[in-house]
Structures are given as structure tokens and as C-alpha cells.
Design a protein around this motif. Structure first.
Motif, PDB file in Angstrom:
ATOM      1  N   LEU A  16      74.300  97.192 -99.335  1.00  0.00           N
ATOM      2  CA  LEU A  16      74.929  97.540 -98.230  1.00  0.00           C
ATOM      3  C   LEU A  16      73.798  98.346 -97.197  1.00  0.00           C
ATOM      4  O   LEU A  16      73.860  98.321 -95.849  1.00  0.00           O
ATOM      5  CB  LEU A  16      76.283  98.405 -98.354  1.00  0.00           C
ATOM      6  N   ILE A  17      73.241  99.285 -97.724  1.00  0.00           N
ATOM      7  CA  ILE A  17      72.450 100.194 -97.019  1.00  0.00           C
ATOM      8  C   ILE A  17      71.165  99.473 -96.316  1.00  0.00           C
ATOM      9  O   ILE A  17      70.914 100.255 -95.150  1.00  0.00           O
ATOM     10  CB  ILE A  17      71.901 101.410 -98.011  1.00  0.00           C
ATOM     11  N   GLY A  18      70.777  98.684 -96.791  1.00  0.00           N
ATOM     12  CA  GLY A  18      69.579  97.903 -96.143  1.00  0.00           C
ATOM     13  C   GLY A  18      70.010  97.189 -94.708  1.00  0.00           C
ATOM     14  O   GLY A  18      69.494  97.549 -93.795  1.00  0.00           O
ATOM     15  N   PRO A  19      71.086  96.393 -94.712  1.00  0.00           N
ATOM     16  CA  PRO A  19      71.463  95.996 -93.509  1.00  0.00           C
ATOM     17  C   PRO A  19      71.933  96.971 -92.514  1.00  0.00           C
ATOM     18  O   PRO A  19      71.770  96.881 -91.268  1.00  0.00           O
ATOM     19  CB  PRO A  19      72.554  95.015 -94.049  1.00  0.00           C
ATOM     20  N   LEU A  20      72.613  97.962 -92.866  1.00  0.00           N
ATOM     21  CA  LEU A  20      73.205  99.147 -92.113  1.00  0.00           C
ATOM     22  C   LEU A  20      71.946  99.889 -91.539  1.00  0.00           C
ATOM     23  O   LEU A  20      72.006 100.174 -90.340  1.00  0.00           O
ATOM     24  CB  LEU A  20      74.079 100.215 -93.093  1.00  0.00           C
ATOM     25  N   THR A  21      70.819  99.963 -92.233  1.00  0.00           N
ATOM     26  CA  THR A  21      69.837 100.824 -91.824  1.00  0.00           C
ATOM     27  C   THR A  21      69.212 100.249 -90.934  1.00  0.00           C
ATOM     28  O   THR A  21      68.637 100.576 -89.681  1.00  0.00           O
ATOM     29  CB  THR A  21      68.762 101.345 -92.804  1.00  0.00           C
ATOM     30  N   ALA A  22      68.799  98.723 -91.038  1.00  0.00           N
ATOM     31  CA  ALA A  22      68.119  97.935 -89.982  1.00  0.00           C
ATOM     32  C   ALA A  22      69.091  97.607 -88.646  1.00  0.00           C
ATOM     33  O   ALA A  22      68.339  97.733 -87.840  1.00  0.00           O
ATOM     34  CB  ALA A  22      67.968  96.413 -90.868  1.00  0.00           C
ATOM     35  N   GLU A  23      70.257  97.704 -88.894  1.00  0.00           N
ATOM     36  CA  GLU A  23      71.244  97.456 -87.642  1.00  0.00           C
ATOM     37  C   GLU A  23      71.174  98.997 -87.004  1.00  0.00           C
ATOM     38  O   GLU A  23      71.198  98.671 -85.403  1.00  0.00           O
ATOM     39  CB  GLU A  23      72.612  97.208 -87.947  1.00  0.00           C
ATOM     40  N   LEU A  24      71.127  99.823 -87.521  1.00  0.00           N
ATOM     41  CA  LEU A  24      71.076 101.100 -86.701  1.00  0.00           C
ATOM     42  C   LEU A  24      69.904 101.267 -86.108  1.00  0.00           C
ATOM     43  O   LEU A  24      69.813 101.837 -85.060  1.00  0.00           O
ATOM     44  CB  LEU A  24      71.110 102.446 -87.883  1.00  0.00           C
ATOM     45  N   HIS A  25      68.442 100.913 -86.466  1.00  0.00           N
ATOM     46  CA  HIS A  25      67.259 101.141 -86.083  1.00  0.00           C
ATOM     47  C   HIS A  25      67.306 100.097 -85.151  1.00  0.00           C
ATOM     48  O   HIS A  25      66.904 100.538 -83.938  1.00  0.00           O
ATOM     49  CB  HIS A  25      66.249 100.708 -86.936  1.00  0.00           C
ATOM     50  N   ARG A  26      67.987  99.058 -85.027  1.00  0.00           N
ATOM     51  CA  ARG A  26      67.737  97.963 -83.896  1.00  0.00           C
ATOM     52  C   ARG A  26      68.703  98.459 -82.712  1.00  0.00           C
ATOM     53  O   ARG A  26      68.175  98.429 -81.640  1.00  0.00           O
ATOM     54  CB  ARG A  26      68.633  96.520 -84.538  1.00  0.00           C
ATOM     55  N   ARG A  27      69.902  98.987 -83.001  1.00  0.00           N
ATOM     56  CA  ARG A  27      70.468  99.573 -81.823  1.00  0.00           C
ATOM     57  C   ARG A  27      70.088 100.731 -81.451  1.00  0.00           C
ATOM     58  O   ARG A  27      70.178 100.868 -80.104  1.00  0.00           O
ATOM     59  CB  ARG A  27      71.981  99.559 -82.317  1.00  0.00           C
ATOM     60  N   HIS A  28      69.845 101.687 -82.498  1.00  0.00           N
ATOM     61  CA  HIS A  28      69.752 103.053 -81.750  1.00  0.00           C
ATOM     62  C   HIS A  28      68.268 103.605 -82.441  1.00  0.00           C
ATOM     63  O   HIS A  28      68.274 104.349 -83.453  1.00  0.00           O
ATOM     64  CB  HIS A  28      70.741 103.996 -82.077  1.00  0.00           C
ATOM     65  N   PRO A  29      67.104 103.072 -82.119  1.00  0.00           N
ATOM     66  CA  PRO A  29      65.751 103.337 -82.517  1.00  0.00           C
ATOM     67  C   PRO A  29      65.437 104.705 -82.634  1.00  0.00           C
ATOM     68  O   PRO A  29      64.717 105.492 -83.387  1.00  0.00           O
ATOM     69  CB  PRO A  29      64.636 102.535 -81.867  1.00  0.00           C
ATOM     70  N   GLY A  30      66.023 105.631 -81.601  1.00  0.00           N
ATOM     71  CA  GLY A  30      65.546 106.949 -81.684  1.00  0.00           C
ATOM     72  C   GLY A  30      66.880 107.918 -82.468  1.00  0.00           C
ATOM     73  O   GLY A  30      66.405 109.240 -82.711  1.00  0.00           O
ATOM     74  N   VAL A  31      67.380 107.140 -83.299  1.00  0.00           N
ATOM     75  CA  VAL A  31      68.348 108.098 -84.195  1.00  0.00           C
ATOM     76  C   VAL A  31      67.886 107.901 -85.639  1.00  0.00           C
ATOM     77  O   VAL A  31      67.494 106.929 -86.190  1.00  0.00           O
ATOM     78  CB  VAL A  31      69.771 107.468 -84.400  1.00  0.00           C
ATOM     79  N   GLY A  32      67.566 109.303 -86.124  1.00  0.00           N
ATOM     80  CA  GLY A  32      66.920 109.089 -87.624  1.00  0.00           C
ATOM     81  C   GLY A  32      67.942 109.281 -88.343  1.00  0.00           C
ATOM     82  O   GLY A  32      69.271 109.593 -88.280  1.00  0.00           O
ATOM     83  N   LEU A  33      67.756 108.940 -89.593  1.00  0.00           N
ATOM     84  CA  LEU A  33      68.643 108.862 -90.808  1.00  0.00           C
ATOM     85  C   LEU A  33      68.260 109.397 -92.008  1.00  0.00           C
ATOM     86  O   LEU A  33      66.932 109.161 -92.380  1.00  0.00           O
ATOM     87  CB  LEU A  33      68.981 107.358 -91.085  1.00  0.00           C
ATOM     88  N   THR A  34      68.769 110.354 -92.569  1.00  0.00           N
ATOM     89  CA  THR A  34      68.738 111.138 -94.100  1.00  0.00           C
ATOM     90  C   THR A  34      69.643 110.377 -94.955  1.00  0.00           C
ATOM     91  O   THR A  34      70.801 110.704 -94.747  1.00  0.00           O
ATOM     92  CB  THR A  34      68.858 112.533 -93.909  1.00  0.00           C
ATOM     93  N   LEU A  35      69.237 109.547 -95.884  1.00  0.00           N
ATOM     94  CA  LEU A  35      70.260 108.848 -96.879  1.00  0.00           C
ATOM     95  C   LEU A  35      69.988 109.618 -98.023  1.00  0.00           C
ATOM     96  O   LEU A  35      68.582 109.771 -98.706  1.00  0.00           O
ATOM     97  CB  LEU A  35      69.705 107.496 -96.952  1.00  0.00           C
ATOM     98  N   THR A  36      71.131 109.933 -98.931  1.00  0.00           N
ATOM     99  CA  THR A  36      71.116 110.773-100.094  1.00  0.00           C
ATOM    100  C   THR A  36      72.248 109.651-101.158  1.00  0.00           C
ATOM    101  O   THR A  36      73.237 109.592-100.504  1.00  0.00           O
ATOM    102  CB  THR A  36      71.541 111.962-100.172  1.00  0.00           C
ATOM    103  N   GLU A  37      71.795 109.795-102.292  1.00  0.00           N
ATOM    104  CA  GLU A  37      72.531 108.892-103.354  1.00  0.00           C
ATOM    105  C   GLU A  37      73.167 109.912-104.077  1.00  0.00           C
ATOM    106  O   GLU A  37      72.425 110.806-104.710  1.00  0.00           O
ATOM    107  CB  GLU A  37      71.475 108.048-104.267  1.00  0.00           C
ATOM    108  N   LEU A  38      74.298 110.022-104.190  1.00  0.00           N
ATOM    109  CA  LEU A  38      75.029 110.985-104.955  1.00  0.00           C
ATOM    110  C   LEU A  38      76.300 110.544-105.631  1.00  0.00           C
ATOM    111  O   LEU A  38      76.953 109.613-105.135  1.00  0.00           O
ATOM    112  CB  LEU A  38      75.456 112.054-104.148  1.00  0.00           C
ATOM    113  N   PRO A  39      76.759 111.024-106.733  1.00  0.00           N
ATOM    114  CA  PRO A  39      78.116 110.683-107.290  1.00  0.00           C
ATOM    115  C   PRO A  39      79.168 111.019-106.202  1.00  0.00           C
ATOM    116  O   PRO A  39      78.991 112.013-105.422  1.00  0.00           O
ATOM    117  CB  PRO A  39      78.310 111.397-108.591  1.00  0.00           C
ATOM    118  N   GLN A  40      80.522 110.425-105.939  1.00  0.00           N
ATOM    119  CA  GLN A  40      81.509 110.485-105.195  1.00  0.00           C
ATOM    120  C   GLN A  40      82.062 111.993-105.099  1.00  0.00           C
ATOM    121  O   GLN A  40      81.892 112.511-103.838  1.00  0.00           O
ATOM    122  CB  GLN A  40      82.721 109.658-105.273  1.00  0.00           C
TER     123      GLN A  40
END
Length: 303
Positions: free
Chosen positions: A108-132
Motif C-alpha cells: 500500500l505504501i508504495g502506491p500512496l507515496t507515488a500518488e502523493l508525490h505526483r499530486r503534491h511534490p512539495g509535501v514531504g513524508l516521514t514514514l514509520t513502521e510501528l505496531p498498532q
């Protein structure tokens, strides 16, 4: 004076966290005598002793415990206010802090990140894997803006918006003709069967264990892995079977889902946030984006 007070709050919280002036001073990059002097100045300002310095470790007094609770809340609200002021509504810039449970990084994260960069290239993303449970704690502490996990029991103050239904299947590799049959396999047939599964750090593993326990079936767990990539390679190269979300299986042509009777129960994937958190333009845009992508990829709708 306001800036000085904020510095005092951060100094106090650092000492409370470490229980030691020296380690707190190292973290803050100031000298230990300076830190001690600043804390004493804070205590004079509030008119009460905040720290008990008589033991081997520095402890909060009762008054100090109450004061630090309010200090943390004040600094958290200030950070939220600063993000609100800096928030650019046209999304020419911005930042999003996202926490996800680990299996979502596999599909899921790959497509979400790609779409975020396509729509809003100026928005940075910090992604963290964690238990719920750590995602929810981080949301409440204002360390994350959003989380992607599952519906269920949540910490007070965390809200969950359903995204889609995730289904899981038993999965075999190309060389396992025994399991690669079109008819449903009774779950009892897996008793003693060698499986490769995710480790207990994954919510998916708990879901799988609960399923087997409910149907009084005990497979033999031959391999445990804390990586989806490792697990798919193991199944591809050995006779071992595994259990994975269908969305991951669909992205790996060498994996074959095997129907099991009764079927593994589905889960509802949800977007988590703190109920009273400020919703930045980046957060609102990402929320729209994830709903759009879920529809575009045809994931099963949430109940």
C-alpha cells in the motif's frame, strides 16, 4: 520571558526523562551546572520544589509530576500551533508524519507515496513502521499525524475511519502441488503442516494464531520472519506455505492462494488520527488521496 519559560519546560522534561542532570545536559547540549541553575530558576518562578535530588536518581516531586504533565501538554499544543501557522493551504509545501503497521509497506505504501508525490511534490513524508498500539500512542503524543492500521479497540482519543476490507489466504509456492488445489482445504488438514509465518510483532500473526486456535488446529511453524520480502522468497523457494493478505499475493505471480475452509476472517483497514488534532492541509490532502487510491485499486469496501 516567554522564550525563557519554554526553555525551562524543555529542560525540566529532559531531567524528568533521564532522572539524571548529566545525561539530560548532554542531550540538551548544555553544561550540567547551567542546567541545574536553570531548573532552580524555574522552581523559584513557580514557587515550589519540582525535583527531589536527594536519592541516587533525580525524581519528580508530587508537584513536579503535576507540573510536567501540563508542560508536556503545553509544548505539544505549541508544536501544533506552529504547524498550523506554517501550513500552506495550496500545498506548495508541507509535511506529513505517517505511521503504518508493517504489512502495509508491502503493498500500500508504495502506491500512496507515488500518488502523493505526483499530486503534491512539495509535501514531504516521514514514514514509520510501528505496531498498532505504538501508532496510537504516537498519535496521542502528537508524534504522528495519521496512522494506517485496523479497526477494533482503540486508545481513548484515537478515531478510526474505515478504508477497506483486507482478506488473507493460505499461500503456497510454485512447487507445492499438494496444496495447490482449487477445492477448499479443511483447516484441520493443516495440523502439523510446516508453515513460514510472520513474527509475533505483526498484527497479522496474532490474527492468524487466533484463527488456528479457534479451529483447534496446530500447524508446525518451521520459519518465522519479520520481513514480508523474506517470507515471500522463502515460500517461493521451499515447500513451506504461509498466510498473507491477498493484496500482497496478487503482486507476486509466483505465489498461489489456496482456499481454506472455513476462510480466514477479514479485517477492516482504517485511517487513524487523534480526535482533537489539528488537520493540516497535507493531512487533509492525504486523507482524500488514500480514499481515492483505495477506490482506484478496487480494494473490497469496508463494512
Amino acid at each position: 520571558m516567554a522564550v525563557l519559560e519554554l526553555r525551562h519546560l524543555r529542560y525540566l522534561l529532559a531531567v524528568a526523562e533521564h532522572g539524571n542532570f548529566t545525561r539530560a545536559a548532554e542531550e540538551l547540549h548544555i553544561s550540567q551546572p547551567t542546567l541545574s541553575q536553570q531548573i532552580k530558576q524555574l522552581e523559584r518562578t513557580v514557587g515550589v520544589q519540582l525535583l527531589d535530588r536527594t536519592g541516587r536518581t533525580v525524581r519528580l516531586t508530587d508537584a513536579g509530576a503535576v507540573y510536567t504533565e501540563h508542560a508536556r501538554r503545553a509544548l505539544r499544543e505549541l508544536a501544533s500551533a506552529e504547524r498550523a501557522v506554517q501550513d500552506v493551504q495550496d500545498l506548495s509545501r508541507g509535511h506529513l508524519r505517517l505511521g503504518v503497521t508493517p504489512t502495509f509497506t508491502a503493498y500500500l505504501i508504495g502506491p500512496l507515496t507515488a500518488e502523493l508525490h505526483r499530486r503534491h511534490p512539495g509535501v514531504g513524508l516521514t514514514l514509520t513502521e510501528l505496531p498498532q498500539e505504538r501508532i496510537e500512542a504516537a498519535l496521542l503524543a502528537d508524534d504522528l499525524d495519521l496512522g494506517i492500521a485496523f479497526t477494533g479497540q482503540h486508545l481513548a482519543g484515537v478515531t478510526a475511519g474505515a478504508l477497506f476490507t483486507e482478506t488473507l489466504s493460505l499461500v503456497t509456492g510454485p512447487g507445492d502441488a499438494d496444496l495447490g488445489q482449487p477445492r477448499p482445504l479443511p483447516v484441520q488438514a493443516l495440523a502439523g503442516r510446516q508453515l513460514a509465518l510472520l513474527t509475533g510483532d505483526f498484527a497479522t500473526r496474532s490474527h492468524i494464531d487466533d484463527y488456528f486456535a479457534r479451529h483447534r488446529t496446530t500447524p508446525r511453524i518451521a520459519v518465522e520472519a519479520n520481513s514480508i520480502q523474506a517470507l515471500t522468497e522463502i515460500v517461493r523457494s521451499t515447500p513451506l506455505a504461509t498466510v498473507l493478505p491477498d493484496a500482497i499475493t496478487h503482486d507476486h505471480p509466483h505465489l498461489t492462494p489456496v482456499p481454506v475452509e472455513p476462510a480466514l476472517p477479514a479485517r477492516t483497514v482504517a485511517l487513524l488520527r487523534r480526535a482533537d488534532a489539528y488537520q493540516s492541509a497535507a493531512t487533509r490532502a492525504f486523507t482524500r488521496l488514500v480514499h481515492d487510491l483505495v477506490r482506484a485499486r478496487g480494494y473490497a469496501p469496508a463494512p
